[in-house]
Scaffold this active site. Structure first.
Site, PDB file in Angstrom:
ATOM      1  N   HIS A 114       0.866  -1.245  -0.202  1.00 13.39           N
ATOM      2  CA  HIS A 114      -0.178  -0.360  -0.231  1.00 13.39           C
ATOM      3  C   HIS A 114       1.037   0.829   0.042  1.00 13.39           C
ATOM      4  CE1 HIS A 114      -3.383   2.576   1.431  1.00 13.39           C
ATOM      5  NE2 HIS A 114      -2.947   2.654   1.641  1.00 13.39           N
ATOM      6  N   GLU A 115       1.918   0.965   1.264  1.00 12.06           N
ATOM      7  CA  GLU A 115       2.631   2.106   0.621  1.00 12.06           C
ATOM      8  C   GLU A 115       3.894   2.728  -0.343  1.00 12.06           C
ATOM      9  OE1 GLU A 115       1.975   4.305   3.252  1.00 12.06           O
ATOM     10  OE2 GLU A 115       0.981   3.407   4.430  1.00 12.06           O
ATOM     11  N   HIS A 137       1.694   4.215  -3.117  1.00  8.58           N
ATOM     12  CA  HIS A 137       1.515   5.988  -2.320  1.00  8.58           C
ATOM     13  C   HIS A 137       3.003   6.434  -3.034  1.00  8.58           C
ATOM     14  CE1 HIS A 137      -1.692   6.311  -0.569  1.00  8.58           C
ATOM     15  NE2 HIS A 137      -1.920   6.091   1.211  1.00  8.58           N
TER      16      HIS A 137
HETATM   17  N1  TQI Z   1      -2.433   6.120   6.598  1.00  9.92           N
HETATM   18  C1  TQI Z   1      -2.708   7.130   5.751  1.00  9.92           C
HETATM   19  C2  TQI Z   1      -2.560   5.769   4.264  1.00  9.92           C
HETATM   20  O1  TQI Z   1      -1.261   4.959   3.931  1.00  9.92           O
HETATM   21  C3  TQI Z   1      -1.630   7.308   5.645  1.00  9.92           C
HETATM   22  C4  TQI Z   1      -1.430   7.851   4.350  1.00  9.92           C
HETATM   23  C5  TQI Z   1      -0.229   8.450   4.131  1.00  9.92           C
HETATM   24  C6  TQI Z   1      -2.148   9.128   3.492  1.00  9.92           C
HETATM   25  N2  TQI Z   1       0.186   9.254   3.009  1.00  9.92           N
HETATM   26  C7  TQI Z   1      -1.370   9.361   2.373  1.00  9.92           C
HETATM   27  C8  TQI Z   1      -3.021   9.370   3.487  1.00  9.92           C
HETATM   28  C9  TQI Z   1      -1.808   9.441   1.473  1.00  9.92           C
HETATM   29  C10 TQI Z   1      -3.764   9.777   2.254  1.00  9.92           C
HETATM   30  C11 TQI Z   1      -2.898  10.045   0.812  1.00  9.92           C
HETATM   31  O2  TQI Z   1      -2.995   5.520   4.155  1.00  9.92           O
HETATM   32  S1  TQI Z   1      -2.769   4.735   7.626  1.00  9.92           S
HETATM   33  C12 TQI Z   1      -3.808   1.968   5.511  1.00  9.92           C
HETATM   34  C13 TQI Z   1      -5.521   1.574   4.344  1.00  9.92           C
HETATM   35  C14 TQI Z   1      -3.136   3.409   6.513  1.00  9.92           C
HETATM   36  C15 TQI Z   1      -4.185   2.899   5.853  1.00  9.92           C
HETATM   37  O3  TQI Z   1      -2.081   4.060   8.909  1.00  9.92           O
HETATM   38  O4  TQI Z   1      -4.414   4.530   7.555  1.00  9.92           O
HETATM   39  C16 TQI Z   1      -3.069   1.144   4.888  1.00  9.92           C
HETATM   40  C17 TQI Z   1      -1.747   2.786   6.442  1.00  9.92           C
HETATM   41  F1  TQI Z   1      -6.027   2.522   4.135  1.00  9.92           F
HETATM   42  F2  TQI Z   1      -5.760   0.994   3.614  1.00  9.92           F
HETATM   43  F3  TQI Z   1      -5.680   0.671   4.971  1.00  9.92           F
HETATM   44  C18 TQI Z   1      -1.472   1.323   5.516  1.00  9.92           C
HETATM   45 CL1  TQI Z   1      -2.265  -0.620   3.793  1.00  9.92          CL
HETATM   46 ZN    ZN Z   2      -2.658   5.144   1.947  1.00 12.40          ZN
END
Ligand code: TQI
Ligand code: ZN
Ligand code: CA
Ligand code: ZN
Length: 160
Positions: free
Chosen positions: A118-119, A122
């Site tokens: 996921h990250e 991004h």
């Molecule tokens: N962290 C958020 C996310 O990764 C924060 C974030 C980082 C973000 N970059 C971003 C949000 C860019 C929007 C746009 O989405 S989290 C998931 C999910 C998170 C969430 O800790 O909420 C995952 C981390 F969205 F898939 F549930 C990992 Cl997989």
């Molecule tokens: Zn995210």
């Protein structure tokens, strides 16, 4: 479906080979699942990822952080935010050290490799998707494993 960050930031065409590094002192058990996540993205996109040891020189910098760690987005202890990564071409990818992390799928623990997939999305320029099976869909729970979805790959192809 897939979405991009405002302004559609992306890595320049000349920069499809990206290096990544772990901050010195990162626990060794975290490295294999993150490596696997990079290889999964590389196997399905034009990107190539190479791990180097020089943390400061890497395009993508991975570390475990807790609380306020100097980038303006403090972590919040157990629960809430698990990890974050920034849009291109920032390259920072932080895990919240206060979460329960696992290498294999384990009830009550977050799967390191799935969160890395996921990250990395991004880091490559994808925002969140409205497709529930997509890795960029913004819901994830402990004990869950996910892979890349055709929607994620369509997003990368549309951006680059
Ligand atoms: N962290 C958020 C996310 O990764 C924060 C974030 C980082 C973000 N970059 C971003 C949000 C860019 C929007 C746009 O989405 S989290 C998931 C999910 C998170 C969430 O800790 O909420 C995952 C981390 F969205 F898939 F549930 C990992 Cl997989
Ligand atoms: Zn995210
Ligand atoms: Ca947290
Ligand atoms: Zn951070």
């Amino acid at each position: 479906h897939y979405a991009f960050f405002p302004g559609r930031p992306k890595w320049p065409a000349s920069k499809f080979r990206l290096t990544y590094a772990f901050r010195p002192g990162t626990r060794a058990t975290a490295i294999t699942p993150v490596n696997r996540a990079f290889q999964t993205w590389a196997s399905k996109t034009h990107f190539r990822f190479r791990r180097i040891t020089d943390f400061r020189r890497a395009d993508i910098k991975i570390s475990f952080e807790r609380g306020n760690h100097g980038d303006g987005f403090p972590f919040d202890g157990p629960g809430g935010t698990l990890a974050h990564a920034f849009a291109p071409t920032n390259g920072r990818f932080h895990y919240d050290a206060d979460e329960r992390w696992s290498v294999s799928v384990t009830p009550g623990f977050y799967h390191l490799e799935t969160v890395a997939l996921h990250e990395i999305g991004h880091l490559l320029g994808l925002h969140h998707s409205s497709v529930p099976g997509a890795i960029m869909y913004p819901t994830f729970s402990t004990g869950q494993r996910k892979g890349l979805h055709s929607d994620d790959l369509r997003g990368i192809k549309a951006l680059y």
